[in-house]
Design a protein around this motif. Structure first.
Motif, mmCIF file in Angstrom:
data_model
loop_
_atom_site.group_PDB
_atom_site.id
_atom_site.type_symbol
_atom_site.label_atom_id
_atom_site.label_comp_id
_atom_site.label_asym_id
_atom_site.label_seq_id
_atom_site.Cartn_x
_atom_site.Cartn_y
_atom_site.Cartn_z
ATOM 1 N N GLY A 1 0.841 -1.188 0.000
ATOM 2 C CA GLY A 1 0.000 0.000 0.000
ATOM 3 C C GLY A 1 0.875 1.235 0.000
ATOM 4 N N THR B 1 -1.461 9.358 -1.271
ATOM 5 C CA THR B 1 -1.290 7.979 -0.809
ATOM 6 C C THR B 1 -2.631 7.412 -0.367
ATOM 7 O OG1 THR B 1 -0.779 8.795 1.422
ATOM 8 C CG2 THR B 1 1.101 8.363 -0.035
ATOM 9 N N ASP B 2 -2.644 6.114 -0.040
ATOM 10 C CA ASP B 2 -3.865 5.453 0.426
ATOM 11 C C ASP B 2 -4.335 6.019 1.765
ATOM 12 O OD1 ASP B 2 -3.679 3.757 -1.783
ATOM 13 O OD2 ASP B 2 -2.621 2.198 -0.649
ATOM 14 N N VAL B 3 -3.382 6.383 2.608
ATOM 15 C CA VAL B 3 -3.707 6.902 3.930
ATOM 16 C C VAL B 3 -2.696 7.979 4.316
ATOM 17 C CG1 VAL B 3 -2.352 5.135 5.158
ATOM 18 C CG2 VAL B 3 -4.279 6.241 6.324
ATOM 19 N N ASP C 1 -6.347 9.824 7.932
ATOM 20 C CA ASP C 1 -7.285 10.182 6.874
ATOM 21 C C ASP C 1 -7.082 9.219 5.709
ATOM 22 O OD1 ASP C 1 -9.149 11.544 5.300
ATOM 23 O OD2 ASP C 1 -7.651 12.953 4.561
ATOM 24 N N GLY C 2 -8.088 8.403 5.426
ATOM 25 C CA GLY C 2 -7.980 7.471 4.313
ATOM 26 C C GLY C 2 -8.181 6.044 4.755
ATOM 27 N N ASP C 3 -7.465 5.133 4.129
ATOM 28 C CA ASP C 3 -7.617 3.688 4.305
ATOM 29 C C ASP C 3 -7.103 3.234 5.675
ATOM 30 O OD1 ASP C 3 -7.568 0.916 4.176
ATOM 31 O OD2 ASP C 3 -6.476 0.828 2.278
ATOM 32 N N MET C 4 -8.049 2.932 6.569
ATOM 33 C CA MET C 4 -7.660 2.508 7.926
ATOM 34 C C MET C 4 -6.897 1.186 7.899
ATOM 35 S SD MET C 4 -7.587 3.483 11.018
ATOM 36 C CE MET C 4 -8.806 4.723 11.322
ATOM 37 N N GLY C 5 -7.195 0.326 6.921
ATOM 38 C CA GLY C 5 -6.459 -0.944 6.796
ATOM 39 C C GLY C 5 -4.993 -0.704 6.534
ATOM 40 N N ALA C 6 -4.687 0.254 5.669
ATOM 41 C CA ALA C 6 -3.292 0.595 5.387
ATOM 42 C C ALA C 6 -2.621 1.158 6.635
ATOM 43 C CB ALA C 6 -3.197 1.590 4.228
#
Length: 96
Positions: free
Chosen positions: A23, A49-51, A82-87
């Motif tokens: 990611g 970026t993703d996060v 801010d963004g993809d919590m998984g990342a």
């Protein structure tokens, strides 16, 4: 690039120890600049970026040094995501 960002790039590169991050994540360090971690490694950058994780210098350094758990920093409001919590969670495991 500030010395704090330069030192962070070096420290995170050592923590990754050649492993690729699945990611992309950006750390925004208040008043200092940004760095990106992705499959290509760690570098000073402000690209999308993703996060995006944001913190002040003291919080970021505490996380980097292992004195502050990234999840605890987030829960206490010292770190914003801010963004993809998984990342963000995958990055947290890299920093641990």
């Amino acid at each position: 690039m500030s010395q704090i960002v330069a030192d962070a790039v070096k420290a995170l590169t050592e923590k990754l120890s050649g492993d690729a991050f699945d990611g992309s994540a950006k750390f925004e360090i208040e008043g200092e600049g940004s760095l990106v971690i992705d499959a290509d490694g760690v570098r000073a950058s402000d690209e999308d970026t993703d996060v995006t994780l944001s913190a002040d210098v003291d919080t970021f350094q505490s996380i980097l040094e292992g004195d502050l758990n990234p999840t605890a920093a987030f829960m206490s409001g010292k770190l914003t995501v801010d963004g993809d919590m998984g990342a963000a969670m995958r990055l947290g495991s890299v920093l641990a």
